[in-house]
Design an enzyme around this catalytic site. Structure first.
Site: not given
Ligand code: HH2
Length: 283
Positions: A226, A260
């Site tokens: 992040k 995660r």
């Molecule tokens: N962060 C993201 C998405 N889903 N769910 C939970 N429970 N906690 C988190 O911190 C979280 C999440 C964002 O990260 P990422 O999936 O890598 O990116 P994007 O939202 O751009 O798909």
């Protein structure tokens, strides 16, 4: 404390920290967008990556079809389903707990019908339809805190006291879930790093993670790659693995139960080192 998370037909023992691998079936996710989805979903590639994550030690896989990165555009129900449901069905053939990362009750419902084990709701069960959908099933749910909406959440996030405010929100949402009939054994909480939080908010949350706990429920954290890691290390997206793993270990030392992550193997290696030192909790 609840040490087993009941994810539909699959109990997850939380005596030791667990790793959730991220599979974003999106063209625009902030760190891995377009990797598993370009013109359409590459099911072969999804299976390959999922198997590699399981082989590396992932206990859960989190599949998402809508980016929630700051500034992301929402996607429609039908587009989200088109992206995730076939891939989800493929993942459910594997020996792993499968989570659906969605804010839409209708997508969660489709996923539950397909057999998903956990709903990861980044809007923290604020939608009554989502509460009803989960309550009508036996899946586990991750209740995450987000201030605002992905499109604008990083504009100027503010809190009176970030740790107290987020704990208060999570406590209220847990009460709503309990009233709807979703038991404590199905709940996992997440402070939502980067979701309407600046670097100081994120650091305060990580520093005081144990104070975010409600009813001693398990905590899930998503710090992987992040912006916070980029700010602290000065690294671009492709170079944030070490910083992410360090942050994940600090989170475990402060009570995180599920990590995660994008980089499953590196996180598992670090957990092994931590476990050898911090027994008995981690062994
Ligand atoms: N962060 C993201 C998405 N889903 N769910 C939970 N429970 N906690 C988190 O911190 C979280 C999440 C964002 O990260 P990422 O999936 O890598 O990116 P994007 O939202 O751009 O798909």
């Amino acid at each position: 404390m609840t040490r087993t998370l009941n994810c539909a037909r699959r109990p997850l023992d939380l005596q030791r920290p667990r790793v959730m691998g991220i599979l974003n079936i999106t063209p625009d996710s902030f760190s891995d967008g377009g990797w598993l989805y370009r013109q359409g979903v590459d099911l072969g590639r999804v299976t390959e990556v999922a198997c590699a994550m399981i082989e590396a030690g992932a206990d859960l896989l989190d599949i998402g079809g809508e980016s929630t990165r700051p500034g992301a555009e929402p996607v429609s129900y039908s587009e989200e389903c088109r992206r995730v449901i076939p891939a989800l069905e493929r993942l459910l053939e594997l020996d792993v707990i499968v989570s659906i990362d969605t804010r839409k009750p209708a997508v969660a419902k489709m996923a539950i019908q397909a057999g998903v084990h956990l709903v990861n709701d980044v809007s923290g069960m604020t939608n009554p339809d989502m509460i009803e959908t989960v309550a009508d099933s036996d899946v586990a749910v991750c209740v995450m805190h987000m201030q605002g909406e992905p499109g604008t959440m990083q504009a100027d996030p503010r809190y009176d006291d970030v740790v107290c405010d987020i704990r208060g929100f999570l406590a209220r949402q847990v009460d709503r879930c309990l009233r709807a009939g979703i038991g404590l054994d199905r709940l996992v909480l997440d402070p939502g790093f980067g979701f309407g939080k600046n670097i100081d908010h994120n650091l305060a949350l990580l520093r005081n993670l144990s104070e975010v706990k409600v009813h001693d429920l398990p905590l899930l954290v998503g710090l992987s790659r992040k912006r916070m890691i980029g700010t602290l290390t000065g690294r671009g997206m492709e170079d944030r693995m070490v910083g992410s793993v360090a942050a994940a270990m600090l989170a475990v030392q402060r009570g995180a139960d599920i990590l995660r992550v994008h980089d499953v193997g590196a996180t598992i290696d670090a957990l092994k080192v931590l476990a050898a030192v911090d027994t008995p909790r981690l062994m």
